[in-house]
Design a protein around this motif. Structure first.
Motif, PDB file in Angstrom:
ATOM      1  N   UNK A   1       0.832  -1.203   0.000  1.00  0.00           N
ATOM      2  CA  UNK A   1       0.000   0.000   0.000  1.00  0.00           C
ATOM      3  C   UNK A   1       0.865   1.251   0.000  1.00  0.00           C
TER       4      UNK A   1
ATOM      5  N   UNK B   1       2.303   1.932  -3.356  1.00  0.00           N
ATOM      6  CA  UNK B   1       1.362   2.479  -4.338  1.00  0.00           C
ATOM      7  C   UNK B   1       1.239   3.995  -4.201  1.00  0.00           C
ATOM      8  N   UNK B   2       1.237   4.489  -3.000  1.00  0.00           N
ATOM      9  CA  UNK B   2       1.224   5.946  -2.768  1.00  0.00           C
ATOM     10  C   UNK B   2       1.495   6.216  -1.298  1.00  0.00           C
ATOM     11  N   UNK B   3       2.099   7.345  -1.019  1.00  0.00           N
ATOM     12  CA  UNK B   3       2.268   7.755   0.379  1.00  0.00           C
ATOM     13  C   UNK B   3       2.536   9.245   0.480  1.00  0.00           C
ATOM     14  N   UNK B   4       2.399   9.739   1.684  1.00  0.00           N
ATOM     15  CA  UNK B   4       2.630  11.156   1.944  1.00  0.00           C
ATOM     16  C   UNK B   4       4.121  11.374   2.199  1.00  0.00           C
ATOM     17  N   UNK B   5       4.691  12.393   1.561  1.00  0.00           N
ATOM     18  CA  UNK B   5       6.112  12.676   1.745  1.00  0.00           C
ATOM     19  C   UNK B   5       6.397  12.952   3.220  1.00  0.00           C
TER      20      UNK B   5
ATOM     21  N   UNK C   1      -6.324   9.558   3.433  1.00  0.00           N
ATOM     22  CA  UNK C   1      -6.982  10.008   2.197  1.00  0.00           C
ATOM     23  C   UNK C   1      -7.412  11.466   2.337  1.00  0.00           C
TER      24      UNK C   1
ATOM     25  N   UNK D   1      -0.023  21.984  -0.515  1.00  0.00           N
ATOM     26  CA  UNK D   1       1.056  21.056  -0.855  1.00  0.00           C
ATOM     27  C   UNK D   1       2.383  21.808  -0.896  1.00  0.00           C
TER      28      UNK D   1
ATOM     29  N   UNK E   1       5.676  21.131   1.524  1.00  0.00           N
ATOM     30  CA  UNK E   1       6.978  20.758   0.958  1.00  0.00           C
ATOM     31  C   UNK E   1       8.057  21.751   1.380  1.00  0.00           C
TER      32      UNK E   1
ATOM     33  N   UNK F   1       2.938  19.176  -5.793  1.00  0.00           N
ATOM     34  CA  UNK F   1       1.814  18.357  -5.326  1.00  0.00           C
ATOM     35  C   UNK F   1       2.151  16.876  -5.475  1.00  0.00           C
TER      36      UNK F   1
ATOM     37  N   UNK G   1       5.098  15.615  -5.397  1.00  0.00           N
ATOM     38  CA  UNK G   1       6.117  15.231  -4.409  1.00  0.00           C
ATOM     39  C   UNK G   1       5.516  14.976  -3.038  1.00  0.00           C
ATOM     40  N   UNK G   2       4.514  15.766  -2.675  1.00  0.00           N
ATOM     41  CA  UNK G   2       3.898  15.606  -1.352  1.00  0.00           C
ATOM     42  C   UNK G   2       3.253  14.232  -1.235  1.00  0.00           C
ATOM     43  N   UNK G   3       2.460  13.863  -2.194  1.00  0.00           N
ATOM     44  CA  UNK G   3       1.945  12.490  -2.277  1.00  0.00           C
ATOM     45  C   UNK G   3       1.683  12.201  -3.738  1.00  0.00           C
ATOM     46  N   UNK G   4       2.202  11.080  -4.170  1.00  0.00           N
ATOM     47  CA  UNK G   4       1.962  10.737  -5.559  1.00  0.00           C
ATOM     48  C   UNK G   4       2.050   9.245  -5.686  1.00  0.00           C
ATOM     49  N   UNK G   5       1.569   8.724  -6.786  1.00  0.00           N
ATOM     50  CA  UNK G   5       1.718   7.307  -7.033  1.00  0.00           C
ATOM     51  C   UNK G   5       3.001   7.185  -7.835  1.00  0.00           C
ATOM     52  N   UNK G   6       4.030   6.544  -7.261  1.00  0.00           N
ATOM     53  CA  UNK G   6       5.354   6.560  -7.875  1.00  0.00           C
ATOM     54  C   UNK G   6       5.391   6.021  -9.315  1.00  0.00           C
ATOM     55  N   UNK G   7       4.422   5.210  -9.679  1.00  0.00           N
ATOM     56  CA  UNK G   7       4.466   4.625 -11.031  1.00  0.00           C
ATOM     57  C   UNK G   7       3.862   5.549 -12.079  1.00  0.00           C
TER      58      UNK G   7
ATOM     59  N   UNK H   1      -6.595  15.065  -8.441  1.00  0.00           N
ATOM     60  CA  UNK H   1      -7.314  14.551  -7.266  1.00  0.00           C
ATOM     61  C   UNK H   1      -8.764  14.160  -7.569  1.00  0.00           C
TER      62      UNK H   1
ATOM     63  N   UNK I   1      -7.726  10.281  -5.747  1.00  0.00           N
ATOM     64  CA  UNK I   1      -8.075   9.951  -4.360  1.00  0.00           C
ATOM     65  C   UNK I   1      -8.892   8.664  -4.291  1.00  0.00           C
TER      66      UNK I   1
ATOM     67  N   UNK J   1      -6.573   5.762  -4.956  1.00  0.00           N
ATOM     68  CA  UNK J   1      -5.789   5.481  -3.754  1.00  0.00           C
ATOM     69  C   UNK J   1      -6.629   4.727  -2.728  1.00  0.00           C
ATOM     70  N   UNK J   2      -7.881   5.124  -2.631  1.00  0.00           N
ATOM     71  CA  UNK J   2      -8.777   4.451  -1.694  1.00  0.00           C
ATOM     72  C   UNK J   2      -9.007   3.002  -2.133  1.00  0.00           C
TER      73      UNK J   2
ATOM     74  N   UNK K   1      -6.878   1.163  -3.591  1.00  0.00           N
ATOM     75  CA  UNK K   1      -5.654   0.378  -3.355  1.00  0.00           C
ATOM     76  C   UNK K   1      -5.379   0.227  -1.863  1.00  0.00           C
TER      77      UNK K   1
ATOM     78  N   UNK L   1      -4.068  -3.522  -2.507  1.00  0.00           N
ATOM     79  CA  UNK L   1      -2.925  -2.817  -3.095  1.00  0.00           C
ATOM     80  C   UNK L   1      -2.187  -3.755  -4.041  1.00  0.00           C
TER      81      UNK L   1
ATOM     82  N   UNK M   1       2.944  -3.809  -9.753  1.00  0.00           N
ATOM     83  CA  UNK M   1       4.114  -2.944  -9.855  1.00  0.00           C
ATOM     84  C   UNK M   1       5.337  -3.854  -9.800  1.00  0.00           C
TER      85      UNK M   1
END
Lengths: 153, 121
Positions: free
Chosen positions: A66, A69-73, A128, A139, A143, B42, B44-50, B77, B104, B107-108, B110, B115, B120
């Motif tokens: 999880x 897949x995504x996370x908060x910096x 979320x 954001x 940062x 935005x 960088x703060x949270x993103x899906x790396x792929x 979003x 969003x 993300x929910x 996953x 997930x 990936x």
């Protein structure tokens, strides 16, 4: 003389290394009042402010897939089921904010850490909501603050 | 632009709106990529790396970074900016769609064991 100084330094070091006092589950429940009910959780804007000030650590307790897949910096990932093995990685002098998408798992993690003696709260509105909050200007501010915090270290 | 707008019948509009499950299937089969059109900070703060991150305002200058042989699923979003990006890419000849549920909701989707639904490497 050198020996004495050495012993002295070790003693100071021991005093500084905070020892956390574990709480039994029974004692925790018996002491659970209205105050604890609201003190055990935190909402996104307050959590972000504390993280930006370096006073709190955001711990994402989702599974590693999880988190991938995504996370908060700026967050740390310790999956809930790895917490017993890894909780000592967490700083003892900061507020620990446990977090998951909503607040079911984070609540469990917070309870565990609280019983271990940590000062911990769970992210009430969930990751979320945090992601939703961290758009555009918010954001950018977050940062920038994280960068400043890193430079201070 | 005119001919593109004329081509937008109900069938096309429905077909071009992708939800989280559609996207996961398309991504796993290798036919689609996800384009995050939010600003860099935005992402960088949270993103899906792929995902591929090209902010909406940089899209005209960075089209060559996008594959021509894959479906470009545009995302933000919710679906305000991704909608604009999709229109632009379609006009430029790309096969673009909108992640209509928004990042969003993806993300929910996953969450927890789900997930793993997304392959990936």
């Amino acid at each position: 003389m050198r020996k004495i100084i050495g012993v002295f330094l070790v003693l100071v070091g021991l005093l500084q290394a905070q020892v956390l006092k574990e709480v039994s589950f029974d004692a925790y429940l018996q002491g659970f009042g209205y105050e604890e009910r609201s003190a055990m959780k935190i909402r996104t804007p307050d959590m972000l402010a504390l993280v930006e000030e370096g006073k709190a650590v955001l711990v994402d307790i989702r599974f590693k897939e999880e988190y991938a897949a995504w996370h908060i910096a700026g967050s740390l990932n310790i999956p809930l089921n790895e917490l017993p093995k890894r909780y000592q990685e967490l700083p003892k002098d900061k507020l620990i904010v446990t977090a998951c998408p909503h607040n079911d798992r984070s609540n469990m993690a917070r309870l565990y850490l609280t019983l271990k003696g940590y000062k911990a709260v769970y992210l009430n509105d969930g990751l979320l909501k945090t992601a939703d909050f961290l758009r555009g200007e918010n954001a950018k501010e977050y940062m920038d603050e994280l960068k400043t915090l890193k430079e201070k270290k | 632009m005119d001919s593109y707008i004329r081509s937008l019948d109900m069938k096309v509009i429905v077909r071009d709106n992708i939800d989280a499950d559609d996207f996961i299937a398309m991504y796993n089969s290798g036919e689609a990529i996800l384009l995050d059109v939010r600003y860099g900070f935005e992402h960088h703060v949270w993103g899906l790396p792929f995902t591929c991150n090209i902010p909406l305002n940089e899209l005209p200058d960075r089209l060559d970074e996008l594959p021509k042989d894959k479906i470009i699923v545009c995302a933000c979003p919710e679906s305000c900016r991704s909608n604009i990006a999709k229109q632009y890419l379609c006009v430029k000849g790309f096969d673009a769609k909108i992640l209509s549920c928004g990042l969003l909701a993806l993300m929910s989707r996953l969450k927890g064991g789900k997930a793993k639904d997304l392959s990936l490497e």
